[in-house]
Design an enzyme around this catalytic site. Structure first.
Site, PDB file in Angstrom:
ATOM      1  N   GLY A 210       0.799  -1.226   0.000  1.00  0.00           N
ATOM      2  CA  GLY A 210       0.000   0.000   0.000  1.00  0.00           C
ATOM      3  C   GLY A 210       0.825   1.266   0.000  1.00  0.00           C
TER       4      GLY A 210
ATOM      5  N   LEU B 219       4.400   1.495  -4.266  1.00  0.00           N
ATOM      6  CA  LEU B 219       5.643   0.987  -4.852  1.00  0.00           C
ATOM      7  C   LEU B 219       5.415  -0.331  -5.592  1.00  0.00           C
ATOM      8  CD1 LEU B 219       7.976   1.828  -1.824  1.00  0.00           C
ATOM      9  CD2 LEU B 219       7.651   3.173  -3.914  1.00  0.00           C
ATOM     10  N   SER B 220       4.149  -0.605  -5.913  1.00  0.00           N
ATOM     11  CA  SER B 220       3.787  -1.763  -6.747  1.00  0.00           C
ATOM     12  C   SER B 220       4.075  -3.114  -6.105  1.00  0.00           C
ATOM     13  CB  SER B 220       4.477  -1.692  -8.116  1.00  0.00           C
ATOM     14  OG  SER B 220       4.025  -0.574  -8.803  1.00  0.00           O
TER      15      SER B 220
ATOM     16  N   ASP C  84       3.368  -0.496 -13.909  1.00  0.00           N
ATOM     17  CA  ASP C  84       3.993  -1.231 -12.801  1.00  0.00           C
ATOM     18  C   ASP C  84       4.615  -2.540 -13.282  1.00  0.00           C
ATOM     19  OD1 ASP C  84       2.758   0.833 -11.477  1.00  0.00           O
ATOM     20  OD2 ASP C  84       1.123  -0.398 -10.705  1.00  0.00           O
TER      21      ASP C  84
HETATM   22  C1  GLA Z   1      -0.770   2.929 -10.435  1.00  0.00           C
HETATM   23  C2  GLA Z   1      -1.198   2.072 -11.624  1.00  0.00           C
HETATM   24  C3  GLA Z   1      -0.366   2.384 -12.852  1.00  0.00           C
HETATM   25  C4  GLA Z   1      -0.324   3.882 -13.134  1.00  0.00           C
HETATM   26  C5  GLA Z   1       0.006   4.653 -11.867  1.00  0.00           C
HETATM   27  C6  GLA Z   1      -0.086   6.131 -12.059  1.00  0.00           C
HETATM   28  O1  GLA Z   1       0.519   2.593 -10.041  1.00  0.00           O
HETATM   29  O2  GLA Z   1      -1.067   0.710 -11.301  1.00  0.00           O
HETATM   30  O3  GLA Z   1      -0.875   1.679 -13.963  1.00  0.00           O
HETATM   31  O4  GLA Z   1      -1.527   4.317 -13.707  1.00  0.00           O
HETATM   32  O5  GLA Z   1      -0.841   4.286 -10.786  1.00  0.00           O
HETATM   33  O6  GLA Z   1       0.915   6.576 -12.910  1.00  0.00           O
END
Ligand code: GLA
Length: 387
Positions: A126, A129-130, A176
């Site tokens: 959360g 940072l993916s 991401d």
């Molecule tokens: C999140 C989404 C991405 C992108 C970003 C904003 O990380 O997963 O696909 O849209 O927000 O840049």
């Protein structure tokens, strides 16, 4: 959340749970987006890099159709699933990420087999940072190899995105997963989200005496809820009114005319995307000509655009950015989807203690939850780990 563990520890944890060794261990990193926010689903440009924090999965195939999954997260225990019954609505909690990937692979014609899977990750959850893409990409890479799917990394990007969109329910773009799967150490990934062509851009911060500090504000936000989808809808409305396929096709020179055609809010959303695309291109240019010390103003301008035009910042992110800038950062901006998560600051390495202390102090003075602050380097993308 555990601390960093190496491949032997992951394999040992797998063996402790399942009674035998895994077939392999795969790793996929989280990411920082250096610049280019919300441009991905507008077919624009992004410039992320993979960070030295990753999700790792240890996997062993089984002879039947049973999936058994366990993670180092909390104490949720072992989850057992019959793969024949897999469908988007049935996947819950963290297992939606790996199982979502398996479901997509099956939709694409890959024959599944049962498996055992152990997950660990040191990408904070959360924090923007993916962490979820890291799990998806590690899983996609593992099963691509184990099931002999033969997909290219760029195809695995779409597998992960589809799991996120159709199983997790977040209408996100390809930023991401592209960062996690396509990055290499010491480089950022310059990605054209229309053609999906990517170029590796050297980003040797240490050689320039710089570092990127992440300030995790601890304000969490899930993109499966309304705000992200609302921003996406505004962009689609803007493109429709302006008569273009996507906002990628709107130039800065078109903005004056767009102002007369769009309502005020939609215009501001459009202006962010149009100017952000320009800033990404400028950042790539400046990195090539003058190096990373010269991109600070572009990063800071990106933050202002997200704060004022796209309206996806929050007081904690603004405070992190403003405090870093007031204490010697060359540039700073929120990174990722927004409404919380992390800010990044680009600064001379020697200035780290000053910026760190100032941000901690500012958050305490504002009565905010203490942030987590750590430096990141441009790390390797997803890969199988050798044992
Ligand atoms: C999140 C989404 C991405 C992108 C970003 C904003 O990380 O997963 O696909 O849209 O927000 O840049």
């Amino acid at each position: 959340m555990t601390t960093r563990t190496d491949v032997d520890d992951i394999a040992a944890a797998f063996t402790a749970h399942f009674g035998h060794a895994p077939d392999g261990v795969w790793s996929a990193p989280g990411r920082v987006n250096l610049i280019g926010e919300h441009t991905d689903y507008n077919e624009g440009f992004v410039l992320p890099f993979a960070i030295d924090r990753s999700a790792r999965v240890a996997v062993r195939l089984r002879a039947d159709a049973t999936a058994r999954l366990v993670s180092a997260y909390g104490n949720q225990g072992l989850v057992t699933v019959n793969l024949d019954t897999l469908s988007p609505g049935t996947m819950k909690g963290w297992t939606a990420y790996p199982l979502g990937v398996l479901w997509v692979l099956r939709q694409q014609g890959v024959a599944l087999r049962g498996f055992e899977l152990y997950l660990d990750s040191d990408v904070p959850l959360g924090a923007g940072l993916s962490s979820s893409a890291a799990i998806e990409c590690a899983t996609a890479l593992a099963f691509d190899e184990l099931l002999g799917a033969g997909l290219a990394p760029a195809d695995l990007v779409l597998v992960g995105q589809r799991a996120e969109n159709e199983v997790v329910g977040a209408p996100t773009g390809i930023l991401d997963q592209s960062a996690s799967l396509l990055a290499t150490e010491g480089h950022a990934v310059f990605l054209d989200c229309r053609s999906r062509e990517s170029t590796l851009v050297p980003l040797d911060l240490a050689a320039a005496g710089l570092l990127v500090l992440v300030v995790d504000t601890k304000v969490t936000h899930r993109h499966a809820t309304g705000d992200y989808a609302e921003r996406r809808a505004s962009c689609e409305l803007g493109a429709e009114v302006l008569g273009v396929a996507s906002l990628r096709d709107v130039d800065a020179e078109d903005l004056a005319e767009a102002a007369g055609l769009l309502d005020g809010e939609t215009y501001r959303r459009v202006r962010h995307i149009v100017t952000e695309n320009r800033r990404v291109l400028a950042t790539v240019d400046v990195l090539g000509t003058d190096g990373p010390a010269a991109i600070g103003d572009l990063l800071t301008a990106s933050h202002a655009s997200m704060r004022d035009d796209f309206e996806i910042s929050c007081p904690e992110l603004d405070l992190a950015v403003d405090t870093a800038l007031a204490n010697g950062a060359l540039g700073a901006r929120m990174t990722g989807g927004g409404f919380g998560g992390s800010a990044i600051a680009l600064l001379p390495a020697a200035g780290e203690p000053t910026v760190r202390a100032a941000v901690v102090h500012a958050f305490a003075a504002a009565g905010f939850t203490a942030p987590d602050i750590f430096a990141v380097t441009a790390a390797a993308g997803a890969r199988r780990l050798d044992r």
